[in-house]
Design a protein around this motif. Structure first.
Motif, mmCIF file in Angstrom:
data_model
loop_
_atom_site.group_PDB
_atom_site.id
_atom_site.type_symbol
_atom_site.label_atom_id
_atom_site.label_comp_id
_atom_site.label_asym_id
_atom_site.label_seq_id
_atom_site.Cartn_x
_atom_site.Cartn_y
_atom_site.Cartn_z
ATOM 1 N N GLN A 72 7.075 5.441 1.471
ATOM 2 C CA GLN A 72 5.648 5.667 1.259
ATOM 3 C C GLN A 72 4.899 4.365 0.988
ATOM 4 O O GLN A 72 3.666 4.379 0.896
ATOM 5 C CB GLN A 72 5.446 6.643 0.089
ATOM 6 C CG GLN A 72 5.875 8.059 0.420
ATOM 7 C CD GLN A 72 5.861 8.957 -0.792
ATOM 8 O OE1 GLN A 72 6.906 9.375 -1.267
ATOM 9 N NE2 GLN A 72 4.677 9.237 -1.307
ATOM 10 N N CYS A 73 5.608 3.266 0.817
ATOM 11 C CA CYS A 73 4.976 1.981 0.523
ATOM 12 C C CYS A 73 5.288 0.978 1.627
ATOM 13 O O CYS A 73 6.427 0.835 2.044
ATOM 14 C CB CYS A 73 5.481 1.442 -0.817
ATOM 15 S SG CYS A 73 5.092 2.512 -2.205
ATOM 16 N N SER B 233 0.866 -1.175 0.000
ATOM 17 C CA SER B 233 0.000 0.000 0.000
ATOM 18 C C SER B 233 0.903 1.225 0.000
ATOM 19 O O SER B 233 1.768 1.365 0.866
ATOM 20 C CB SER B 233 -0.878 0.021 1.249
ATOM 21 O OG SER B 233 -1.798 -1.036 1.197
ATOM 22 N N CYS B 234 0.681 2.093 -0.973
ATOM 23 C CA CYS B 234 1.533 3.274 -1.129
ATOM 24 C C CYS B 234 0.714 4.541 -0.951
ATOM 25 O O CYS B 234 -0.379 4.676 -1.524
ATOM 26 C CB CYS B 234 2.184 3.281 -2.505
ATOM 27 S SG CYS B 234 3.214 1.838 -2.840
ATOM 28 N N LYS B 235 1.242 5.469 -0.167
ATOM 29 C CA LYS B 235 0.595 6.761 0.062
ATOM 30 C C LYS B 235 1.076 7.727 -1.018
ATOM 31 O O LYS B 235 2.273 7.939 -1.184
ATOM 32 C CB LYS B 235 0.970 7.298 1.442
ATOM 33 C CG LYS B 235 0.319 8.629 1.775
ATOM 34 C CD LYS B 235 0.863 9.182 3.069
ATOM 35 C CE LYS B 235 -0.122 8.934 4.176
ATOM 36 N NZ LYS B 235 0.314 9.578 5.436
ATOM 37 N N THR C 197 -3.953 13.273 0.380
ATOM 38 C CA THR C 197 -3.279 12.022 0.049
ATOM 39 C C THR C 197 -4.316 10.980 -0.340
ATOM 40 O O THR C 197 -5.500 11.102 -0.015
ATOM 41 C CB THR C 197 -2.473 11.480 1.240
ATOM 42 O OG1 THR C 197 -3.351 11.205 2.316
ATOM 43 C CG2 THR C 197 -1.382 12.441 1.673
ATOM 44 N N THR C 198 -3.859 9.981 -1.026
ATOM 45 C CA THR C 198 -4.671 8.813 -1.329
ATOM 46 C C THR C 198 -3.748 7.604 -1.262
ATOM 47 O O THR C 198 -2.526 7.748 -1.355
ATOM 48 C CB THR C 198 -5.369 8.934 -2.700
ATOM 49 O OG1 THR C 198 -6.316 7.877 -2.839
ATOM 50 C CG2 THR C 198 -4.378 8.901 -3.848
ATOM 51 N N THR C 199 -4.321 6.463 -1.060
ATOM 52 C CA THR C 199 -3.524 5.242 -0.949
ATOM 53 C C THR C 199 -3.909 4.298 -2.068
ATOM 54 O O THR C 199 -5.096 4.144 -2.386
ATOM 55 C CB THR C 199 -3.756 4.570 0.417
ATOM 56 O OG1 THR C 199 -3.413 5.502 1.448
ATOM 57 C CG2 THR C 199 -2.913 3.329 0.579
ATOM 58 N N TYR D 182 0.886 11.606 -2.517
ATOM 59 C CA TYR D 182 0.579 12.992 -2.176
ATOM 60 C C TYR D 182 0.005 13.687 -3.406
ATOM 61 O O TYR D 182 0.597 13.656 -4.480
ATOM 62 C CB TYR D 182 1.829 13.713 -1.681
ATOM 63 C CG TYR D 182 2.308 13.155 -0.360
ATOM 64 C CD1 TYR D 182 1.751 13.584 0.838
ATOM 65 C CD2 TYR D 182 3.289 12.168 -0.316
ATOM 66 C CE1 TYR D 182 2.164 13.042 2.051
ATOM 67 C CE2 TYR D 182 3.708 11.630 0.889
ATOM 68 C CZ TYR D 182 3.141 12.073 2.072
ATOM 69 O OH TYR D 182 3.540 11.538 3.262
#
Length: 82
Positions: free
Chosen positions: A80-81, A27-29, A38-40, A31
């Motif tokens: 981020q992941c 799962s990566c955030k 943000t979205t994932t 920007y």
């Protein structure tokens, strides 16, 4: 002579083992901008750095699908992941 043969077998085994990495879900955030937030997104990859690379290339599409104008200009980082 025996040591060099053992070393060659050991090195060959490590190289073979390196190619066996299994893909997992990360799962990566991401920007986003406009409106900022943000979205994932979840991707299949063999490492967090590979996941970040995959998502980095599709960041704008990911953010737009989440209702944002696009991704920030920041390059995706491995952190981020997860």
């Amino acid at each position: 002579m025996k040591k060099s043969v053992f070393a060659a077998v050991l090195i060959g085994g490590l190289m073979t083992g390196a190619g066996l990495a299994q893909a997992g879900e990360y799962s990566c955030k991401v920007y986003c901008v406009g409106p900022s937030g943000t979205t994932t997104v979840t991707v299949r990859a063999s490492s967090a750095s590979e996941a970040a690379s995959i998502v980095d290339k599709q960041g704008h599409q990911v953010c737009q699908a989440a209702g944002h104008r696009g991704a920030s200009t920041q390059t995706m980082g491995t952190s981020q992941c997860r």
